[in-house]
Motif scaffolding. Sequence first.
Motif, short mmCIF file in Angstrom:
data_model
loop_
_atom_site.label_atom_id
_atom_site.label_comp_id
_atom_site.label_asym_id
_atom_site.label_seq_id
_atom_site.Cartn_x
_atom_site.Cartn_y
_atom_site.Cartn_z
N ALA A 127 -1.73 -1.38 -7.41
CA ALA A 127 -2.00 -0.48 -6.29
C ALA A 127 -3.21 0.34 -6.26
N ALA A 128 -3.05 1.04 -7.35
CA ALA A 128 -4.19 2.09 -7.64
C ALA A 128 -5.41 1.75 -7.79
N THR A 129 -5.65 0.31 -8.45
CA THR A 129 -6.91 -0.10 -8.59
C THR A 129 -7.32 -1.43 -7.74
N LEU A 130 -6.41 -1.66 -6.66
CA LEU A 130 -6.75 -2.79 -5.64
C LEU A 130 -7.91 -2.45 -4.92
N GLY A 131 -8.26 -1.26 -4.57
CA GLY A 131 -9.29 -1.23 -3.22
C GLY A 131 -10.78 -1.55 -3.70
N VAL A 132 -11.02 -1.55 -5.11
CA VAL A 132 -12.50 -1.63 -5.39
C VAL A 132 -12.88 -2.92 -6.01
N ASN A 133 -12.47 -3.12 -7.32
CA ASN A 133 -12.66 -4.03 -8.18
C ASN A 133 -12.05 -5.54 -7.65
N GLN B 224 -19.96 -0.93 1.46
CA GLN B 224 -20.70 -1.38 2.57
C GLN B 224 -19.95 -2.18 3.41
N TRP B 225 -19.38 -3.26 2.61
CA TRP B 225 -18.71 -4.38 3.32
C TRP B 225 -17.65 -3.81 4.06
N LYS B 226 -16.81 -2.80 3.69
CA LYS B 226 -15.62 -2.23 4.44
C LYS B 226 -16.37 -1.48 5.59
N ARG B 227 -17.38 -0.70 5.42
CA ARG B 227 -17.94 -0.12 6.48
C ARG B 227 -18.45 -1.02 7.57
N ASP B 228 -18.87 -1.95 7.23
CA ASP B 228 -19.35 -3.27 8.32
C ASP B 228 -18.08 -3.63 8.93
N ASN B 229 -17.17 -3.85 8.32
CA ASN B 229 -15.77 -4.44 9.01
C ASN B 229 -14.79 -3.27 9.48
N LYS B 230 -15.23 -2.14 9.45
CA LYS B 230 -14.12 -1.02 9.81
C LYS B 230 -13.45 -1.29 10.95
N HIS B 231 -14.09 -2.10 11.96
CA HIS B 231 -13.49 -2.42 13.21
C HIS B 231 -12.83 -3.74 13.43
N ASP B 232 -13.03 -4.21 12.44
CA ASP B 232 -12.07 -5.59 12.31
C ASP B 232 -11.19 -5.45 11.28
N GLY B 233 -9.98 -4.76 11.80
CA GLY B 233 -8.74 -4.46 11.16
C GLY B 233 -8.23 -5.87 10.18
N ASP B 234 -8.37 -6.96 10.66
CA ASP B 234 -7.74 -8.03 10.19
C ASP B 234 -8.75 -8.41 8.85
N ALA B 235 -9.86 -8.16 8.79
CA ALA B 235 -10.79 -8.70 7.74
C ALA B 235 -10.40 -7.88 6.28
N LEU B 236 -10.11 -6.77 6.37
CA LEU B 236 -9.42 -5.94 5.23
C LEU B 236 -8.07 -6.46 5.02
N SER B 237 -7.35 -6.27 5.80
CA SER B 237 -5.87 -6.43 5.66
C SER B 237 -5.67 -7.94 5.21
N VAL B 238 -6.34 -8.93 5.68
CA VAL B 238 -6.18 -10.35 5.26
C VAL B 238 -6.66 -10.45 3.84
N MET B 239 -7.68 -9.71 3.28
CA MET B 239 -7.99 -9.80 1.96
C MET B 239 -7.01 -9.17 1.20
N LEU B 240 -6.71 -7.99 1.39
CA LEU B 240 -5.61 -7.32 0.73
C LEU B 240 -4.35 -8.09 0.68
N GLU B 241 -3.82 -8.74 1.50
CA GLU B 241 -2.77 -9.47 1.56
C GLU B 241 -3.05 -10.71 0.61
N GLU B 242 -4.07 -11.36 0.75
CA GLU B 242 -4.10 -12.40 -0.21
C GLU B 242 -4.20 -12.00 -1.81
N LEU B 243 -5.08 -10.77 -1.97
CA LEU B 243 -4.88 -10.25 -3.42
C LEU B 243 -3.43 -9.79 -3.74
N CYS B 244 -2.67 -9.29 -2.74
CA CYS B 244 -1.10 -8.99 -3.24
C CYS B 244 -0.37 -9.90 -3.46
N THR B 245 -0.74 -11.30 -2.71
CA THR B 245 0.18 -12.61 -3.03
C THR B 245 -0.26 -13.03 -4.56
#
Length: 385
Positions: free
Chosen positions: A171-177, A324-345
Amino acid sequence: MEVWRLARVLSRRLSLQSSACGAALTSRSRVQCRGATGLQGNTSRSYFSATDSTALVYRRHGEPSQVVQLETLRLPALEAKSALVKMLAAPVNPSDINMIQGTYPIPLDLPAVGGNEGVGQVLEVGSQVQTVKVGDWVILRDTGLGTWRTAAVFNEDDLVTVPSDISLLSAATLGVNPCTAFRMLSDFESLSPGDTVIQNAANSGVGQAVIQIAAAKGIHTINIVRDRPDLQQLTDRLKAMGATYVIKEESLRKPEIKDIFKVYPQPKLAFNGVGGKSATELLRHLQTGGTMVTYGGMAKQPVTVPVSALIFKDVKIRGFWVTQWKRDNKHDGDALSVMLEELCTLIRAGKLSAPFCTEVDMKDFHKALDNAMKPYISSKQILVM
């Protein structure tokens, strides 16, 4: 940890030497205090107060070991759209070092709290907070918010929930690499099982994530590392993660590299985290029309592109920055959450593990900073609060 136990923790006071810090720390990592003094003696990561935070602060740019200090900061009042977060663990990344040195492209107001990545647990929320709740594990969406501290008040929009059924280090290393690796494998070339990618800095956090995510998708990886005393041990560890080949940079310039491409197709995609000659060598092995994506420059040398690669192979040179990718997609809540869910899977399935890590108690932060700057250190330093 149950909510009632968290409440008991909040009631404890951290026994500290007196600090002259009398104002608040804003949610953008700006330390608004006058004459704050460094802490004396040891601190326990099991205790913190609801009003103070222990933080690693730098008041000027320079070498981290010389400018970072352990200080006590007063927490600001909880506002309607903010949340009180107890930080649990935070990595020491190259971007953190660059920010402290003043070489990162995002300027921060000084003094500032170090750290761009980490995981925390929500202890209290404001009256209008809707996206997080007490007990949630959260990571930070943006860079420069300051994670090297025991507790902080963040704006709700800066927090992203992550499942607590994965390991703390994951969890601590999930958000960047892992996000960088995922996006680079997804956004630049259409890859299919059996395709090949090539990368330098293969032992880095991004490199390890590329190996594992690619292996889960049936994609072969050719992984370039610098020669070192423990090369065989490193090779074995990367292959255990799913690396197809692990070779030294020097081998890229030798004829035997061609033997690999008798078995596997030439790479469609190259990932460059080094720059300089290493990046040039990656380009030489791309297939016609392939893409090299640069996400880092550890060698601090420019990328030189051979004219022949442009004319006769029509290679594409791209760059990627996950912030920059996160900033560009800040108003698309699904973009980040879908990626994080796939990584967590992938994490739950045992197909994506945290990078090689060394846990360091916050009071021993000098050790973490020094190790993070040493060459040939494959283990990511994790500050545990």
